[in-house]
Design a protein around this motif. Structure first.
Motif, PDB file in Angstrom:
ATOM      1  N   GLU A 191      19.442  47.027  51.368  1.00 40.11           N
ATOM      2  CA  GLU A 191      18.481  45.980  51.684  1.00 40.11           C
ATOM      3  C   GLU A 191      17.268  46.120  50.758  1.00 40.11           C
ATOM      4  O   GLU A 191      16.945  47.235  50.329  1.00 40.11           O
ATOM      5  N   PRO A 192      16.569  45.021  50.453  1.00 42.48           N
ATOM      6  CA  PRO A 192      15.465  45.097  49.494  1.00 42.48           C
ATOM      7  C   PRO A 192      14.396  46.134  49.828  1.00 42.48           C
ATOM      8  O   PRO A 192      13.805  46.725  48.930  1.00 42.48           O
ATOM      9  N   GLY A 304      17.700  46.516  39.164  1.00 38.32           N
ATOM     10  CA  GLY A 304      17.846  45.123  38.788  1.00 38.32           C
ATOM     11  C   GLY A 304      16.644  44.306  39.221  1.00 38.32           C
ATOM     12  O   GLY A 304      15.502  44.661  38.934  1.00 38.32           O
ATOM     13  N   PRO A 305      16.876  43.210  39.939  1.00 38.55           N
ATOM     14  CA  PRO A 305      15.766  42.307  40.279  1.00 38.55           C
ATOM     15  C   PRO A 305      14.752  42.903  41.245  1.00 38.55           C
ATOM     16  O   PRO A 305      13.621  42.407  41.309  1.00 38.55           O
ATOM     17  N   VAL A 306      15.124  43.921  42.015  1.00 36.79           N
ATOM     18  CA  VAL A 306      14.175  44.569  42.918  1.00 36.79           C
ATOM     19  C   VAL A 306      13.614  45.787  42.196  1.00 36.79           C
ATOM     20  O   VAL A 306      14.300  46.792  42.012  1.00 36.79           O
ATOM     21  N   GLN A 334      21.654  45.550  42.379  1.00 35.54           N
ATOM     22  CA  GLN A 334      21.162  44.262  42.851  1.00 35.54           C
ATOM     23  C   GLN A 334      20.512  44.292  44.229  1.00 35.54           C
ATOM     24  O   GLN A 334      19.680  43.440  44.541  1.00 35.54           O
ATOM     25  N   CYS A 335      20.875  45.242  45.081  1.00 39.14           N
ATOM     26  CA  CYS A 335      20.483  45.158  46.492  1.00 39.14           C
ATOM     27  C   CYS A 335      19.030  45.547  46.741  1.00 39.14           C
ATOM     28  O   CYS A 335      18.352  44.947  47.578  1.00 39.14           O
ATOM     29  N   SER A 336      18.580  46.583  46.060  1.00 43.89           N
ATOM     30  CA  SER A 336      17.253  47.127  46.322  1.00 43.89           C
ATOM     31  C   SER A 336      16.792  47.876  45.089  1.00 43.89           C
ATOM     32  O   SER A 336      17.476  47.864  44.058  1.00 43.89           O
ATOM     33  N   MET A 337      15.651  48.533  45.195  1.00 41.80           N
ATOM     34  CA  MET A 337      15.167  49.359  44.109  1.00 41.80           C
ATOM     35  C   MET A 337      16.082  50.583  43.948  1.00 41.80           C
ATOM     36  O   MET A 337      16.235  51.371  44.872  1.00 41.80           O
ATOM     37  N   MET A 338      16.725  50.711  42.786  1.00 42.46           N
ATOM     38  CA  MET A 338      17.573  51.853  42.501  1.00 42.46           C
ATOM     39  C   MET A 338      16.669  52.969  41.978  1.00 42.46           C
ATOM     40  O   MET A 338      16.178  52.915  40.857  1.00 42.46           O
ATOM     41  N   HIS A 339      16.439  53.982  42.826  1.00 42.94           N
ATOM     42  CA  HIS A 339      15.422  54.992  42.535  1.00 42.94           C
ATOM     43  C   HIS A 339      16.015  56.348  42.164  1.00 42.94           C
ATOM     44  O   HIS A 339      15.277  57.310  41.955  1.00 42.94           O
ATOM     45  N   ALA A 340      17.334  56.478  42.051  1.00 46.91           N
ATOM     46  CA  ALA A 340      17.968  57.770  41.776  1.00 46.91           C
ATOM     47  C   ALA A 340      17.652  58.244  40.366  1.00 46.91           C
ATOM     48  O   ALA A 340      17.355  57.446  39.464  1.00 46.91           O
ATOM     49  N   LYS A 341      17.737  59.572  40.182  1.00 42.38           N
ATOM     50  CA  LYS A 341      17.577  60.190  38.866  1.00 42.38           C
ATOM     51  C   LYS A 341      18.712  61.213  38.709  1.00 42.38           C
ATOM     52  O   LYS A 341      18.544  62.405  39.005  1.00 42.38           O
ATOM     53  N   THR A 342      19.876  60.748  38.252  1.00 41.58           N
ATOM     54  CA  THR A 342      21.044  61.618  38.159  1.00 41.58           C
ATOM     55  C   THR A 342      21.719  61.457  36.800  1.00 41.58           C
ATOM     56  O   THR A 342      21.611  60.417  36.154  1.00 41.58           O
ATOM     57  N   LEU A 343      22.414  62.524  36.394  1.00 43.42           N
ATOM     58  CA  LEU A 343      23.280  62.483  35.222  1.00 43.42           C
ATOM     59  C   LEU A 343      24.621  63.085  35.602  1.00 43.42           C
ATOM     60  O   LEU A 343      24.679  64.053  36.362  1.00 43.42           O
ATOM     61  N   LEU A 344      25.682  62.504  35.041  1.00 38.12           N
ATOM     62  CA  LEU A 344      27.042  62.991  35.258  1.00 38.12           C
ATOM     63  C   LEU A 344      27.709  63.127  33.896  1.00 38.12           C
ATOM     64  O   LEU A 344      27.855  62.144  33.165  1.00 38.12           O
ATOM     65  N   VAL A 345      28.080  64.359  33.553  1.00 39.34           N
ATOM     66  CA  VAL A 345      28.637  64.653  32.235  1.00 39.34           C
ATOM     67  C   VAL A 345      30.057  65.184  32.382  1.00 39.34           C
ATOM     68  O   VAL A 345      30.289  66.161  33.121  1.00 39.34           O
ATOM     69  N   ARG A 387      30.692  53.297  44.293  1.00 35.93           N
ATOM     70  CA  ARG A 387      30.123  52.464  45.366  1.00 35.93           C
ATOM     71  C   ARG A 387      28.979  51.617  44.830  1.00 35.93           C
ATOM     72  O   ARG A 387      28.842  50.434  45.190  1.00 35.93           O
ATOM     73  N   ASP A 388      28.157  52.190  43.973  1.00 38.81           N
ATOM     74  CA  ASP A 388      27.031  51.443  43.408  1.00 38.81           C
ATOM     75  C   ASP A 388      27.499  50.319  42.494  1.00 38.81           C
ATOM     76  O   ASP A 388      26.876  49.248  42.446  1.00 38.81           O
ATOM     77  N   PHE A 389      28.595  50.546  41.761  1.00 33.90           N
ATOM     78  CA  PHE A 389      29.125  49.480  40.903  1.00 33.90           C
ATOM     79  C   PHE A 389      29.447  48.225  41.715  1.00 33.90           C
ATOM     80  O   PHE A 389      29.291  47.100  41.228  1.00 33.90           O
ATOM     81  N   GLU A 390      29.889  48.414  42.944  1.00 35.93           N
ATOM     82  CA  GLU A 390      30.234  47.274  43.792  1.00 35.93           C
ATOM     83  C   GLU A 390      29.013  46.422  44.120  1.00 35.93           C
ATOM     84  O   GLU A 390      29.157  45.252  44.499  1.00 35.93           O
ATOM     85  N   HIS A 391      27.834  47.000  44.013  1.00 34.16           N
ATOM     86  CA  HIS A 391      26.592  46.277  44.333  1.00 34.16           C
ATOM     87  C   HIS A 391      25.728  46.067  43.086  1.00 34.16           C
ATOM     88  O   HIS A 391      24.521  45.861  43.200  1.00 34.16           O
TER      89      HIS A 391
END
Length: 421
Positions: A191-192, A304-306, A334-345, A387-391
């Motif tokens: 949610e936003p 994204g937009p949020v 798209q759903c809300s502010m994406m605030h994560a800080k992660t890396l996957l190598v 899961r995030d790709f779906e949104h």
């Protein structure tokens, strides 16, 4: 058998990079690093003083679920509870933390809190934390300090903040990630008003490094020295190799930037970056472009937009064209502010913490990130990505990936804070 360190060499002439340009940077690149955890650990140690130590148990926690896990550990504390956060504002989550700390103080547990005033109140021009949170905490016996109060200070003081997020219980359990103690970190990130974020709970030797990071901020904020019992000997509750990278803003290359560049250099097959403020300095952009040209699966997930800082989003979008042309793929949540800080190598290396991909975070702020070498943990982080790709919406050159004068100006402005070295 070849020495793996023979691979730690610059690549002159690759994709527009030259030795002359490389000499402008303290850590020259693009470059390759030794394969696997052992080689990576050695390079990380020689650059930051931190190596990957065995003996950890790590748990990936997404979104608001982190609060229940934290409060469960806090309610079991026997010796000390230490909290260092950039944002703590009045809300229901805050009330639950205040009540849990009040109960533990009454049981004889030492509770210490450091709050950054920029994130919590002073820049916003109100005293909500002071009047509605700090007063309640101090009345029940929690010792509270502000990190570098702003009164009478110059611009450098405004930028030199601590952006770390740490909760440490009894010196044996540590949390870090993107969280603040505020309502936007509740919920499931769909949610936003419910931000999407990723956090980590750690037990093992690196919790001592987290405790030391808290101690340094505590001392600078007016707190007394910790007692020996606040820094107990490390336990080894698991088999995961991990290390905690604490970084402080300074003239020259910070440990946060060293860590990021080393992690990027390690990628052979996959480099997935989720970051709330993705507008990397030019040297890191060069690395990302080089990795994409090499055929590494470079993916970027940003807000994204949020978005809570519009100029950062514009600056983020100014990086898209170069990355897309190099072969990277980009998504916006798209759903809300994406605030994560992660890396996957590749399939074994993960980073979770507070470190953003911008000049402010990499050069001026206090930051902290947990680096984990474990395939099972990497798989869990990858599941969250899917899961995030779906949104999320994938961005291409034909669908928003080009730049414009406003985006270019925004990028120049956001890079200025890192140009004093």
């Amino acid at each position: 058998m070849a020495d793996p360190l023979d691979e730690v060499v610059p690549q002159p002439g690759a994709h527009g990079w030259s030795p002359e340009e490389g000499r402008r940077h303290e850590m020259k690149g693009p470059f390759h690093l030794p394969k696997g955890p052992d080689g990576f650990s050695f390079v990380l140690f020689q650059s930051t003083g931190v190596s990957l130590q065995p003996g950890h148990r790590v748990d990936l926690i997404e979104n608001g679920a982190v609060f229940e896990r934290m409060l469960e550990d806090i309610r079991k504390a026997q010796q000390s509870i230490h909290i260092l956060v950039y944002i703590w504002r009045p809300c229901d989550v805050s009330d639950r933390f205040v009540e849990a700390l009040r109960e533990r103080v009454s049981a004889g547990v030492k509770c210490r809190v450091v709050v950054d005033p920029v994130g919590s109140e002073e820049v916003r021009g109100d005293k909500d934390f002071d009047q509605k949170v700090e007063q309640r905490l101090t009345e029940c016996g929690v010792e509270v300090h502000y990190y570098r109060p702003l009164a009478g200070k110059v611009l450098g003081r405004l930028l030199g903040r601590t952006h770390q997020k740490l909760v440490i219980v009894d010196g044996h359990i540590g949390y870090t990630g993107g969280f603040g103690i505020w309502k936007v970190w509740e919920g499931d990130g769909l949610e936003p008003e419910q931000w999407r974020d990723t956090h980590i709970r750690v037990e093992g030797p690196s919790v001592c490094q987290m405790q030391l990071a808290f101690s340094r901020a505590w001392q600078e904020s007016g707190g007394s020295l910790l007692h020996p019992e606040d820094l107990p000997g490390p336990r080894e509750p698991g088999s995961v190799r991990a290390g905690f990278i604490a970084s402080a803003g300074k003239l020259g290359m910070t440990d946060a930037e060293r860590m990021v560049r080393i992690v990027i250099g390690t990628a052979r097959k996959r480099l997935w970056i989720a970051n709330a403020y993705f507008t990397p300095p030019n040297a890191i952009m060069e690395q990302l472009i080089h990795k994409a040209h090499e055929g590494v699966d470079v993916r970027i997930l940003g807000p994204g937009p949020v978005h809570d800082v519009p100029i950062i989003r514009a600056s983020q979008r100014a990086t898209y064209a170069e990355l897309l042309r190099a072969g990277a793929r980009i998504w916006e949540y798209q759903c809300s502010m994406m605030h994560a800080k992660t890396l996957l190598v590749d399939d074994w290396l993960s980073v979770v913490g507070s470190t953003n991909f911008d000049a402010l975070s990499l050069n001026k702020l206090g930051e902290g990130s947990m680096v984990v070498a474990d395939e099972a943990f990497a798989q869990k982080l990858e599941q969250g990505w899917h899961r995030d790709f779906e949104h999320s919406r994938e961005i291409t050159l034909a669908t928003g990936g080009t730049t414009n004068p406003w985006r270019r100006l925004a990028r120049r402005m956001t890079q200025l804070v890192g140009q004093d070295r």
